[in-house]
Scaffold this motif. Sequence first.
Motif, PDB file in Angstrom:
ATOM      1  N   ALA A 184      -2.976   3.116   0.023  1.00  0.00           N
ATOM      2  CA  ALA A 184      -1.631   2.938  -0.542  1.00  0.00           C
ATOM      3  C   ALA A 184      -0.724   4.132  -0.253  1.00  0.00           C
ATOM      4  N   SER A 185      -1.263   5.175   0.392  1.00  0.00           N
ATOM      5  CA  SER A 185      -0.468   6.400   0.538  1.00  0.00           C
ATOM      6  C   SER A 185       0.684   6.259   1.532  1.00  0.00           C
ATOM      7  N   GLY A 186       0.621   5.317   2.450  1.00  0.00           N
ATOM      8  CA  GLY A 186       1.718   5.129   3.399  1.00  0.00           C
ATOM      9  C   GLY A 186       1.344   4.193   4.508  1.00  0.00           C
ATOM     10  N   PRO A 187       2.299   3.858   5.377  1.00  0.00           N
ATOM     11  CA  PRO A 187       2.015   2.902   6.456  1.00  0.00           C
ATOM     12  C   PRO A 187       1.020   3.424   7.491  1.00  0.00           C
ATOM     13  N   LEU A 188       0.791   4.719   7.500  1.00  0.00           N
ATOM     14  CA  LEU A 188      -0.184   5.288   8.425  1.00  0.00           C
ATOM     15  C   LEU A 188      -1.574   5.198   7.781  1.00  0.00           C
ATOM     16  N   LEU A 189      -2.395   4.286   8.286  1.00  0.00           N
ATOM     17  CA  LEU A 189      -3.702   4.051   7.660  1.00  0.00           C
ATOM     18  C   LEU A 189      -4.702   5.035   8.263  1.00  0.00           C
ATOM     19  N   THR A 190      -4.673   6.282   7.772  1.00  0.00           N
ATOM     20  CA  THR A 190      -5.463   7.336   8.427  1.00  0.00           C
ATOM     21  C   THR A 190      -6.949   7.284   8.068  1.00  0.00           C
ATOM     22  N   ARG A 191      -7.255   6.836   6.845  1.00  0.00           N
ATOM     23  CA  ARG A 191      -8.635   6.893   6.340  1.00  0.00           C
ATOM     24  C   ARG A 191      -9.210   8.313   6.474  1.00  0.00           C
ATOM     25  N   GLU A 192      -8.329   9.283   6.304  1.00  0.00           N
ATOM     26  CA  GLU A 192      -8.752  10.686   6.311  1.00  0.00           C
ATOM     27  C   GLU A 192      -9.769  10.876   5.188  1.00  0.00           C
ATOM     28  N   HIS A 193     -10.867  11.582   5.462  1.00  0.00           N
ATOM     29  CA  HIS A 193     -11.870  11.726   4.395  1.00  0.00           C
ATOM     30  C   HIS A 193     -12.536  13.101   4.389  1.00  0.00           C
ATOM     31  N   VAL A 194     -13.031  13.447   3.197  1.00  0.00           N
ATOM     32  CA  VAL A 194     -13.791  14.685   3.034  1.00  0.00           C
ATOM     33  C   VAL A 194     -15.228  14.272   2.739  1.00  0.00           C
ATOM     34  N   ASP A 195     -16.179  14.841   3.481  1.00  0.00           N
ATOM     35  CA  ASP A 195     -17.587  14.454   3.324  1.00  0.00           C
ATOM     36  C   ASP A 195     -18.340  15.507   2.504  1.00  0.00           C
ATOM     37  N   ALA A 247      12.052   6.432   3.739  1.00  0.00           N
ATOM     38  CA  ALA A 247      12.330   6.419   5.182  1.00  0.00           C
ATOM     39  C   ALA A 247      11.183   5.816   5.990  1.00  0.00           C
ATOM     40  N   SER A 248       9.937   6.102   5.575  1.00  0.00           N
ATOM     41  CA  SER A 248       8.793   5.664   6.385  1.00  0.00           C
ATOM     42  C   SER A 248       8.613   4.152   6.391  1.00  0.00           C
ATOM     43  N   THR A 249       9.151   3.470   5.392  1.00  0.00           N
ATOM     44  CA  THR A 249       8.963   2.012   5.328  1.00  0.00           C
ATOM     45  C   THR A 249      10.286   1.266   5.453  1.00  0.00           C
ATOM     46  N   ALA A 250      11.343   1.976   5.870  1.00  0.00           N
ATOM     47  CA  ALA A 250      12.686   1.378   5.863  1.00  0.00           C
ATOM     48  C   ALA A 250      12.789   0.176   6.809  1.00  0.00           C
ATOM     49  N   VAL A 251      12.282   0.335   8.027  1.00  0.00           N
ATOM     50  CA  VAL A 251      12.481  -0.734   9.020  1.00  0.00           C
ATOM     51  C   VAL A 251      11.751  -2.037   8.631  1.00  0.00           C
ATOM     52  N   PRO A 252      10.465  -1.969   8.211  1.00  0.00           N
ATOM     53  CA  PRO A 252       9.824  -3.224   7.784  1.00  0.00           C
ATOM     54  C   PRO A 252      10.564  -3.908   6.631  1.00  0.00           C
ATOM     55  N   VAL A 253      11.044  -3.111   5.670  1.00  0.00           N
ATOM     56  CA  VAL A 253      11.769  -3.710   4.523  1.00  0.00           C
ATOM     57  C   VAL A 253      13.076  -4.333   5.020  1.00  0.00           C
ATOM     58  N   TRP A 254      13.767  -3.646   5.897  1.00  0.00           N
ATOM     59  CA  TRP A 254      15.047  -4.121   6.433  1.00  0.00           C
ATOM     60  C   TRP A 254      14.858  -5.473   7.131  1.00  0.00           C
ATOM     61  N   ILE A 255      13.826  -5.557   7.955  1.00  0.00           N
ATOM     62  CA  ILE A 255      13.576  -6.783   8.732  1.00  0.00           C
ATOM     63  C   ILE A 255      13.113  -7.926   7.821  1.00  0.00           C
ATOM     64  N   ALA A 256      12.210  -7.588   6.903  1.00  0.00           N
ATOM     65  CA  ALA A 256      11.662  -8.642   6.025  1.00  0.00           C
ATOM     66  C   ALA A 256      12.742  -9.217   5.118  1.00  0.00           C
ATOM     67  N   THR A 257      13.632  -8.347   4.613  1.00  0.00           N
ATOM     68  CA  THR A 257      14.702  -8.863   3.739  1.00  0.00           C
ATOM     69  C   THR A 257      15.686  -9.724   4.541  1.00  0.00           C
ATOM     70  N   PHE A 258      15.879  -9.384   5.824  1.00  0.00           N
ATOM     71  CA  PHE A 258      16.738 -10.226   6.686  1.00  0.00           C
ATOM     72  C   PHE A 258      16.148 -11.638   6.765  1.00  0.00           C
ATOM     73  N   SER A 259      14.828 -11.716   6.979  1.00  0.00           N
ATOM     74  CA  SER A 259      14.184 -13.026   7.133  1.00  0.00           C
ATOM     75  C   SER A 259      14.311 -13.854   5.857  1.00  0.00           C
ATOM     76  N   VAL A 260      14.052 -13.213   4.731  1.00  0.00           N
ATOM     77  CA  VAL A 260      14.114 -13.960   3.466  1.00  0.00           C
ATOM     78  C   VAL A 260      15.557 -14.404   3.208  1.00  0.00           C
ATOM     79  N   ALA A 261      16.525 -13.518   3.495  1.00  0.00           N
ATOM     80  CA  ALA A 261      17.935 -13.878   3.303  1.00  0.00           C
ATOM     81  C   ALA A 261      18.304 -15.045   4.225  1.00  0.00           C
ATOM     82  N   GLY A 262      17.799 -15.011   5.456  1.00  0.00           N
ATOM     83  CA  GLY A 262      18.058 -16.100   6.397  1.00  0.00           C
ATOM     84  C   GLY A 262      17.557 -17.431   5.857  1.00  0.00           C
ATOM     85  N   LEU A 263      16.379 -17.412   5.286  1.00  0.00           N
ATOM     86  CA  LEU A 263      15.807 -18.632   4.707  1.00  0.00           C
ATOM     87  C   LEU A 263      16.666 -19.123   3.534  1.00  0.00           C
ATOM     88  N   LEU A 264      17.060 -18.182   2.669  1.00  0.00           N
ATOM     89  CA  LEU A 264      17.864 -18.549   1.495  1.00  0.00           C
ATOM     90  C   LEU A 264      19.204 -19.164   1.920  1.00  0.00           C
TER      91      LEU A 264
END
Lengths: 488, 105
Positions: free
Chosen positions: A281-292, B59-76
């Motif tokens: 859940a930490s972010g879109p980068l699924l690193t699976r970083e781990h400490v052994d 910022a790291s998840t902005a583009v997926p949210v932007w695109i997904a909300t476009f699709s749902v809005a398009g459907l609506l």
Amino acid sequence: MQDTLRTRMGWLHAWVGFAAGLLLFCVFASGCLAVFDTELTRWLQPEAPPQTEAFSPQSLDHVLPAVHDLLVQGEKPFITLPSARDPYLRLEHHDGHEFLTVPYNPQTGERLNVRATAGGTFFYDLHYTMRSGVYGETVVAFAGLALLLTIGSGIIIHLKGLISDLMLLRPFAARLRAWLDVHVVAAVVFLPFILLMAYSGTFIRARTLFPPVSYFASVENAFRASAPSTHQKSEKPAVSIPSTFPPLAPLVAEAERTIGAGQTGYILFQPQNILISRTDASGPLLTREHVDFSPVDGHVLRHVLLPGAITHTEQVLKGLHYARWTGAGMRWLYFISGAMGAVMFASGSIIFLMKRRRQSGERLMFRIAEGLAIGSVVGLPMGALAFFWANRLLPVALQDRPLAEGHVFLAIWVLSAVSGMVWSLLGRPFQGWKIQLFCLAGLGLFLTPLDVVTRPGVTFFHVPTVFAATDLVAFFLALVSFQMARRL
Amino acid sequence: MTIILCTFVWCLFLLLQACHEPKMLRYARLQKPAWLQRAGVFRFVLPLVTLALCFAERASTAVPVWIATFSVAGLLVALGWAGLARYRELLVTSANVRAKTLGKE
């Protein structure tokens, strides 16, 4: 020249789309359920209380005897720490198909008395292997390639009207026109999502498409590995298992110093080490970083974080595909997009059959194709709903209960496919569609009453979200099926 | 909250876009309103507004949210437009029937 290209692409789009589409419908439908695998597991274990106490790291030590037992059986157990999505401490292991999970009280470490179930990960396994191991995985990976081909040809066919027809939906027009509009709206509006899923899914399974050994050897391996993994359980691990493990709370604290506070998600136990890894859940980068850590005295063995551009690309694509970093809102967006992907395949298959009914309606191959379409488009949702019914109706004390749930799912799906095929071969396919759609509507409509009757401690005015959401989605599916059956 | 807001802004953009498509207007039996000429270029600001909202959230998840909300809005918007078209069709049909009846009388 352009017309020729469009005509050729039309042929490719129709035939590849139909051949792979029936399987891809199942992949997308099960995928959109798999997005909510943890939530569905909570629905499938209704005995677990909806609210729990705060997590105490000391509670982890109470789970260790069960961990030891699983290690002795040759399993690879791991503990999932509580999160915003799932408040329980969970002990999990993979049974060859899905992750079987036992919830524990996160404060006291006391085992919660819940029914055994295949859980929401049943749909996860179905999504990428069709419950056929490596063999199914290969078939799904090739279907992913076919999807990329279908998307490419579809874009070329529809290039002229890509913007002007973006939101043109005419459900009250002639039947073929209406289905075409449904297909185009589902495909074009959700094109970014479908493209992302097709590309990332195929990329993740690239190893099955381009195996490091020859195709013949990999096919042999596929058949060998697709057998259930039960025989592995009897094998004794090469490294001896320690009789006691070190206390886990200091290990988690030490791992958090490296990975980050609140960033630990899983504790994986192996005879030679204990891995504490970063939460997905930490972010879109699924690193699976781990400490052994050493399982004997708990000293740090190493910190593993895979570097490199290719690894990061893989991690990003996995993160985007699995969507484990998302909150509830984004998860719903994934669910809706996945469902629309399934609608795209279902409508595409129906259009394929409608266009060819007049010329080929009497031919055997056409009838078989229509029977398969009924079995796929209606059969899979029916099987999924039957899975939920089985979870609540099968005796709690039943031996191998998770397997029995899976068998009910498969039995209903096969029954639906056979029945669809029979109606189609008899020359009455509409009867087949109608009966099955009414059955689907019935299963969805009565899921809420079933939930209310069989869930312990249910109160009318306080319905925990996971239960209400699952029941409402089933109810909505029932309404759509009923309306479709009525209009046939 | 950002997802709902973005979906709303996308809906607004797609509605304006639909009002600029002759095919969509014909389908809903609508005339292009005069004020839409002035809003023509303005509508292209809205996708950027949604993108800014998404970046402001994470910022790291902005583009997926932007695109997904476009699709749902398009459907609506597609569903809403289909409903509007059906409503207008029934309205026009009943008006025609009434006119014919009055003509006969």
